[in-house]
Design an enzyme around this catalytic site. Structure first.
Site, PDB file in Angstrom:
ATOM      1  CB  SER A  12      -0.888   0.008   1.239  1.00 16.34           C
ATOM      2  OG  SER A  12      -1.502   1.278   1.365  1.00 16.34           O
ATOM      3  CG  HIS A  35      -4.107  -1.378  -1.437  1.00 12.22           C
ATOM      4  ND1 HIS A  35      -5.254  -2.046  -1.791  1.00 12.22           N
ATOM      5  CD2 HIS A  35      -4.442  -0.596  -0.367  1.00 12.22           C
ATOM      6  CE1 HIS A  35      -6.237  -1.704  -0.963  1.00 12.22           C
ATOM      7  NE2 HIS A  35      -5.773  -0.815  -0.094  1.00 12.22           N
ATOM      8  CG  ASP A  37      -5.137   2.611   1.114  1.00  9.56           C
ATOM      9  OD1 ASP A  37      -6.108   1.845   0.983  1.00  9.56           O
ATOM     10  OD2 ASP A  37      -4.035   2.252   1.585  1.00  9.56           O
ATOM     11  CG  MET A  39      -8.064   7.342   2.967  1.00 10.49           C
ATOM     12  SD  MET A  39      -7.081   7.381   4.487  1.00 10.49           S
ATOM     13  CE  MET A  39      -6.427   5.718   4.471  1.00 10.49           C
ATOM     14  CG  HIS A  68      -9.356   0.477  -0.139  1.00 15.08           C
ATOM     15  ND1 HIS A  68      -8.735   0.212   1.066  1.00 15.08           N
ATOM     16  CD2 HIS A  68     -10.688   0.460   0.124  1.00 15.08           C
ATOM     17  CE1 HIS A  68      -9.655   0.050   2.008  1.00 15.08           C
ATOM     18  NE2 HIS A  68     -10.850   0.214   1.466  1.00 15.08           N
ATOM     19  CG  MET A  70     -11.134   3.513   2.630  1.00 13.77           C
ATOM     20  SD  MET A  70      -9.559   3.379   3.479  1.00 13.77           S
ATOM     21  CE  MET A  70      -8.476   3.538   2.061  1.00 13.77           C
ATOM     22  CG  MET A 141     -11.646  -2.320   5.460  1.00 13.61           C
ATOM     23  SD  MET A 141     -10.085  -1.810   4.691  1.00 13.61           S
ATOM     24  CE  MET A 141      -9.127  -1.218   6.086  1.00 13.61           C
ATOM     25  CG  ASP A 179      -6.337  -2.610   3.312  1.00 12.48           C
ATOM     26  OD1 ASP A 179      -5.242  -2.401   3.858  1.00 12.48           O
ATOM     27  OD2 ASP A 179      -6.952  -1.761   2.638  1.00 12.48           O
TER      28      ASP A 179
HETATM   29  C1  DX5 Z   1      -6.168   1.686   5.876  1.00  9.07           C
HETATM   30  C2  DX5 Z   1      -5.816   1.397   4.436  1.00  9.07           C
HETATM   31  C3  DX5 Z   1      -4.748   0.403   4.294  1.00  9.07           C
HETATM   32  C4  DX5 Z   1      -3.431   0.811   4.892  1.00  9.07           C
HETATM   33  C5  DX5 Z   1      -2.858  -0.424   5.519  1.00  9.07           C
HETATM   34  O1  DX5 Z   1      -7.368   2.370   5.942  1.00  9.07           O
HETATM   35  O2  DX5 Z   1      -6.937   0.927   3.713  1.00  9.07           O
HETATM   36  O3  DX5 Z   1      -4.567  -0.001   2.950  1.00  9.07           O
HETATM   37  O4  DX5 Z   1      -2.506   1.312   3.948  1.00  9.07           O
HETATM   38  O5  DX5 Z   1      -1.758  -0.065   6.266  1.00  9.07           O
HETATM   39  P1  DX5 Z   1      -1.017  -1.093   7.202  1.00  9.07           P
HETATM   40  O6  DX5 Z   1      -0.566  -2.234   6.345  1.00  9.07           O
HETATM   41  O7  DX5 Z   1       0.127  -0.290   7.751  1.00  9.07           O
HETATM   42  O8  DX5 Z   1      -1.989  -1.525   8.251  1.00  9.07           O
HETATM   43 ZN    ZN Z   2      -6.569   0.002   1.671  1.00 11.38          ZN
END
Ligand code: DX5
Ligand code: ZN
Length: 222
Positions: A12, A35, A37, A39, A68, A70, A141, A179
């Site tokens: 990620s 990956h 993310d 947000m 992903h 969010m 998650m 994840d």
């Molecule tokens: C959290 C993200 C993850 C995050 C995971 O909301 O969706 O993808 O990057 O990070 P680690 O592997 O550090 O838990």
């Molecule tokens: Zn993620």
């Protein structure tokens, strides 16, 4: 994990150096997926980046790019990612109901991308079980979404086991992705429960040798 499944390791970039993303992805040449993310500071209490930053990676890698989302209102934004990225996952909690999620997944598939649905740790998986053919992946998650570096929640593996048995019973190729808090140890537990795709942020980019960390996670997921 059965021999027929090959673990896919997805570092990620949330845990990478945002000032040097191109160089960061080059540090994990052995990754299967990357990956991404997104947000929005509404669906989750954090803000990462959006489409322009995600797209800036495109010239720098030919890996499967796994978005992903969010974000609130994925019906408005998700299709913007569908032409450039290989999988686009949005949250079940961000849409009105499962029917709405299926309709959005259909639209994403119409662009040729894989359609993913994600559920937070406290969201039950049962409402999805009769509809797994409508999604290319289910992202479970294993932390509350929003931040990297949190502790893995082993209780979510019950949902993984339910998904695995239904996917296998129905002969589907829907992938199960996990994840949050994934490292070598939690990858092994997750693989045993039936996970296919292992997202790992801090346990990869937080290490001095991210490629070695990817190899280590893959070895323990086998
Ligand atoms: C959290 C993200 C993850 C995050 C995971 O909301 O969706 O993808 O990057 O990070 P680690 O592997 O550090 O838990
Ligand atoms: Zn993620």
């Amino acid at each position: 994990m059965s021999d027929s499944r090959t673990p896919l390791i997805a570092p990620s970039i949330l845990a990478a150096d945002f000032a040097n993303l191109a160089q960061e992805v080059a540090r994990v040449p052995n990754a299967d997926w990357l990956h991404i993310d997104v947000m929005d500071n509404h669906f989750v209490p954090n803000l990462s980046f959006g489409l322009p930053v995600a797209k800036s990676l495109l010239p720098h890698t030919d890996k499967h790019l796994d978005v992903h989302l969010m974000i609130e209102n994925p019906e408005k934004w998700a299709e913007d990612y569908a032409d450039d990225f290989h999988s686009v996952t949005f949250h079940l909690e961000a849409v009105a109901d499962v029917d709405t999620a299926i309709a959005l997944a259909d639209k994403l598939r119409g662009h040729g991308t894989m359609a993913g649905i994600s559920i937070k740790p406290n969201t039950p998986v049962e409402p999805l079980l009769d509809h797994l053919d409508r999604f290319d992946l289910v992202l479970v998650m294993s932390v509350e979404p929003g931040f990297g570096g949190q502790k893995f929640m082993p209780e979510v593996l019950d949902k993984v086991r339910k998904l695995r048995s239904r996917i296998d019973a129905d002969g589907l190729d829907t992938l199960i992705e996990i994840d949050g808090g994934i490292g070598a140890e939690t990858a092994a537990e997750s693989a045993a429960a039936g996970v296919d795709v292992f997202v790992a942020g801090s346990s990869v980019f937080g290490k001095p040798d991210p490629a070695a960390a990817v190899d280590e996670i893959r070895a323990s997921a086998k």
